[in-house]
Design a protein around this motif. Structure first.
Motif, PDB file in Angstrom:
ATOM      1  N   GLN A 164       0.786  -1.169   0.009  1.00 26.57           N
ATOM      2  CA  GLN A 164       0.039  -0.039   0.060  1.00 26.57           C
ATOM      3  C   GLN A 164       0.867   1.178   0.006  1.00 26.57           C
ATOM      4  O   GLN A 164       1.605   1.277   0.880  1.00 26.57           O
ATOM      5  N   MET A 165       0.843   2.002  -1.053  1.00 22.81           N
ATOM      6  CA  MET A 165       1.554   3.243  -1.219  1.00 22.81           C
ATOM      7  C   MET A 165       0.980   4.491  -1.140  1.00 22.81           C
ATOM      8  O   MET A 165      -0.091   4.804  -1.861  1.00 22.81           O
ATOM      9  N   ASN A 166       1.026   5.278   0.152  1.00 18.47           N
ATOM     10  CA  ASN A 166       0.350   6.577   0.062  1.00 18.47           C
ATOM     11  C   ASN A 166       1.091   7.455   0.050  1.00 18.47           C
ATOM     12  O   ASN A 166       2.492   7.560   0.100  1.00 18.47           O
ATOM     13  N   SER A 167       0.843   8.931  -0.160  1.00 18.83           N
ATOM     14  CA  SER A 167       1.428  10.098  -0.145  1.00 18.83           C
ATOM     15  C   SER A 167       2.758  10.056  -1.104  1.00 18.83           C
ATOM     16  O   SER A 167       3.866  10.326  -1.003  1.00 18.83           O
ATOM     17  N   LEU A 168       2.322   9.626  -2.217  1.00 22.24           N
ATOM     18  CA  LEU A 168       3.287   9.241  -3.143  1.00 22.24           C
ATOM     19  C   LEU A 168       3.992  10.692  -3.906  1.00 22.24           C
ATOM     20  O   LEU A 168       3.253  11.668  -3.729  1.00 22.24           O
ATOM     21  N   LYS A 169       5.116  10.494  -3.979  1.00 16.76           N
ATOM     22  CA  LYS A 169       6.026  11.608  -4.534  1.00 16.76           C
ATOM     23  C   LYS A 169       6.347  11.143  -5.902  1.00 16.76           C
ATOM     24  O   LYS A 169       6.575  10.064  -6.430  1.00 16.76           O
ATOM     25  N   PRO A 170       7.098  12.222  -6.749  1.00 15.04           N
ATOM     26  CA  PRO A 170       7.680  11.924  -8.194  1.00 15.04           C
ATOM     27  C   PRO A 170       8.681  11.167  -7.944  1.00 15.04           C
ATOM     28  O   PRO A 170       9.012  10.237  -8.994  1.00 15.04           O
ATOM     29  N   GLU A 171       9.485  11.212  -7.012  1.00 11.79           N
ATOM     30  CA  GLU A 171      10.588  10.241  -7.040  1.00 11.79           C
ATOM     31  C   GLU A 171      10.414   8.856  -6.566  1.00 11.79           C
ATOM     32  O   GLU A 171      11.246   8.077  -6.329  1.00 11.79           O
ATOM     33  N   ASP A 172       9.295   8.740  -6.412  1.00 20.62           N
ATOM     34  CA  ASP A 172       8.631   6.946  -6.114  1.00 20.62           C
ATOM     35  C   ASP A 172       8.440   6.468  -7.454  1.00 20.62           C
ATOM     36  O   ASP A 172       8.407   5.186  -7.649  1.00 20.62           O
ATOM     37  N   THR A 173       8.319   7.109  -8.546  1.00 18.74           N
ATOM     38  CA  THR A 173       8.205   6.447 -10.051  1.00 18.74           C
ATOM     39  C   THR A 173       9.551   5.699 -10.453  1.00 18.74           C
ATOM     40  O   THR A 173      10.649   5.934  -9.979  1.00 18.74           O
ATOM     41  N   ALA A 174       8.934   4.527 -10.602  1.00 19.66           N
ATOM     42  CA  ALA A 174       9.994   3.387 -10.925  1.00 19.66           C
ATOM     43  C   ALA A 174       9.252   2.104 -11.388  1.00 19.66           C
ATOM     44  O   ALA A 174       8.085   2.082 -11.277  1.00 19.66           O
ATOM     45  N   VAL A 175       9.799   1.256 -11.666  1.00 20.55           N
ATOM     46  CA  VAL A 175       9.357  -0.351 -11.811  1.00 20.55           C
ATOM     47  C   VAL A 175       9.538  -1.061 -10.579  1.00 20.55           C
ATOM     48  O   VAL A 175      10.477  -0.948 -10.002  1.00 20.55           O
ATOM     49  N   TYR A 176       8.558  -1.351 -10.190  1.00 22.31           N
ATOM     50  CA  TYR A 176       8.503  -2.268  -8.721  1.00 22.31           C
ATOM     51  C   TYR A 176       8.425  -3.655  -9.087  1.00 22.31           C
ATOM     52  O   TYR A 176       7.560  -3.974 -10.053  1.00 22.31           O
ATOM     53  N   TYR A 177       9.247  -4.531  -8.400  1.00 22.39           N
ATOM     54  CA  TYR A 177       9.498  -5.683  -8.424  1.00 22.39           C
ATOM     55  C   TYR A 177       8.882  -6.707  -7.151  1.00 22.39           C
ATOM     56  O   TYR A 177       9.537  -5.960  -5.981  1.00 22.39           O
ATOM     57  N   CYS A 178       8.449  -7.640  -7.219  1.00 25.18           N
ATOM     58  CA  CYS A 178       8.438  -8.548  -5.965  1.00 25.18           C
ATOM     59  C   CYS A 178       9.401  -9.648  -5.876  1.00 25.18           C
ATOM     60  O   CYS A 178       9.719  -9.982  -7.088  1.00 25.18           O
ATOM     61  N   ASN A 179       9.742  -9.998  -4.996  1.00 22.54           N
ATOM     62  CA  ASN A 179      10.639 -10.954  -4.677  1.00 22.54           C
ATOM     63  C   ASN A 179      10.355 -11.749  -3.528  1.00 22.54           C
ATOM     64  O   ASN A 179      10.115 -11.379  -2.354  1.00 22.54           O
ATOM     65  N   VAL A 180      10.361 -13.186  -3.750  1.00 26.34           N
ATOM     66  CA  VAL A 180       9.698 -13.913  -2.796  1.00 26.34           C
ATOM     67  C   VAL A 180      10.527 -15.241  -2.419  1.00 26.34           C
ATOM     68  O   VAL A 180      10.841 -15.901  -3.562  1.00 26.34           O
ATOM     69  N   ARG A 181      10.789 -15.747  -1.422  1.00 24.65           N
ATOM     70  CA  ARG A 181      11.542 -17.050  -1.121  1.00 24.65           C
ATOM     71  C   ARG A 181      10.287 -18.186  -0.920  1.00 24.65           C
ATOM     72  O   ARG A 181       9.652 -17.876  -0.213  1.00 24.65           O
ATOM     73  N   VAL A 182      10.492 -18.776  -1.978  1.00 20.02           N
ATOM     74  CA  VAL A 182       9.475 -20.045  -2.154  1.00 20.02           C
ATOM     75  C   VAL A 182       9.775 -21.448  -1.813  1.00 20.02           C
ATOM     76  O   VAL A 182      11.204 -21.633  -2.377  1.00 20.02           O
ATOM     77  N   LEU A 183       9.157 -22.206  -0.895  1.00 24.02           N
ATOM     78  CA  LEU A 183       9.454 -23.683  -1.042  1.00 24.02           C
ATOM     79  C   LEU A 183       8.540 -24.233  -1.903  1.00 24.02           C
ATOM     80  O   LEU A 183       7.385 -24.109  -1.820  1.00 24.02           O
ATOM     81  N   SER A 184       9.244 -24.957  -2.897  1.00 23.04           N
ATOM     82  CA  SER A 184       8.381 -25.791  -3.777  1.00 23.04           C
ATOM     83  C   SER A 184       8.912 -27.043  -4.099  1.00 23.04           C
ATOM     84  O   SER A 184       9.735 -27.466  -3.271  1.00 23.04           O
ATOM     85  N   ASP A 185       8.365 -27.731  -5.029  1.00 27.87           N
ATOM     86  CA  ASP A 185       9.070 -29.065  -5.413  1.00 27.87           C
ATOM     87  C   ASP A 185      10.639 -29.080  -5.723  1.00 27.87           C
ATOM     88  O   ASP A 185      11.361 -29.975  -5.516  1.00 27.87           O
ATOM     89  N   TYR A 186      10.931 -27.682  -6.181  1.00 31.75           N
ATOM     90  CA  TYR A 186      12.439 -27.606  -6.223  1.00 31.75           C
ATOM     91  C   TYR A 186      13.257 -27.035  -5.205  1.00 31.75           C
ATOM     92  O   TYR A 186      14.407 -26.562  -5.097  1.00 31.75           O
ATOM     93  N   GLY A 187      12.453 -27.104  -3.614  1.00 32.08           N
ATOM     94  CA  GLY A 187      13.140 -26.662  -2.730  1.00 32.08           C
ATOM     95  C   GLY A 187      13.244 -25.150  -2.541  1.00 32.08           C
ATOM     96  O   GLY A 187      12.132 -24.544  -2.871  1.00 32.08           O
ATOM     97  N   PHE A 188      13.958 -24.489  -1.862  1.00 32.07           N
ATOM     98  CA  PHE A 188      13.869 -23.344  -1.500  1.00 32.07           C
ATOM     99  C   PHE A 188      14.483 -22.424  -2.453  1.00 32.07           C
ATOM    100  O   PHE A 188      15.835 -22.681  -2.854  1.00 32.07           O
TER     101      PHE A 188
END
Length: 119
Positions: free
Chosen positions: A81-105
């Protein structure tokens, strides 16, 4: 395979709000630490918010007090949740998650979502 899909980016005026989502799909057994990064033009990607499996959150100083990270484990989803946004917040936003799956972590990245804040 595990996929992360982000949504919620867009164009907003300064002072406005946006809510980003990151959904993990595939053979996901458990999600551990989850984080949001952003990359502005000609700048390095930076970590701005992280939430542990237990729900503890930390923020970069640049977004502290304005952004809130949260997660819904039942939906394999993380939010920003992003509030009070500023022009300097302009960017591409990425998520990164550590996942436990069939392939391990493993750590996975989303495809990115553009956030543009106009002055």
């Amino acid at each position: 395979q595990v996929q992360l899909v982000e949504s919620g980016g867009g164009l907003v005026q300064a002072g406005g709000s946006l809510r980003l989502s990151c959904v993990a799909s595939g053979r996901v057994f458990r999600l551990n630490a989850m984080g949001w990064y952003r990359q502005a033009p000609e700048k390095q990607r930076e970590l701005i918010a992280v939430i542990t499996g237990g729900g503890s959150a930390n923020y970069a100083d640049s977004v502290k007090g304005r952004f809130t990270i949260s997660r819904d484990n039942a939906k394999n989803t993380m939010y920003l949740q992003m509030n009070s946004l500023k022009p300097e917040d302009t960017a591409v936003y990425y998520c990164n998650v550590r996942v436990l799956s069939d392939y391990g972590f493993n750590n996975y990245w989303g495809q990115g979502t553009q956030v543009t804040v106009s002055s």
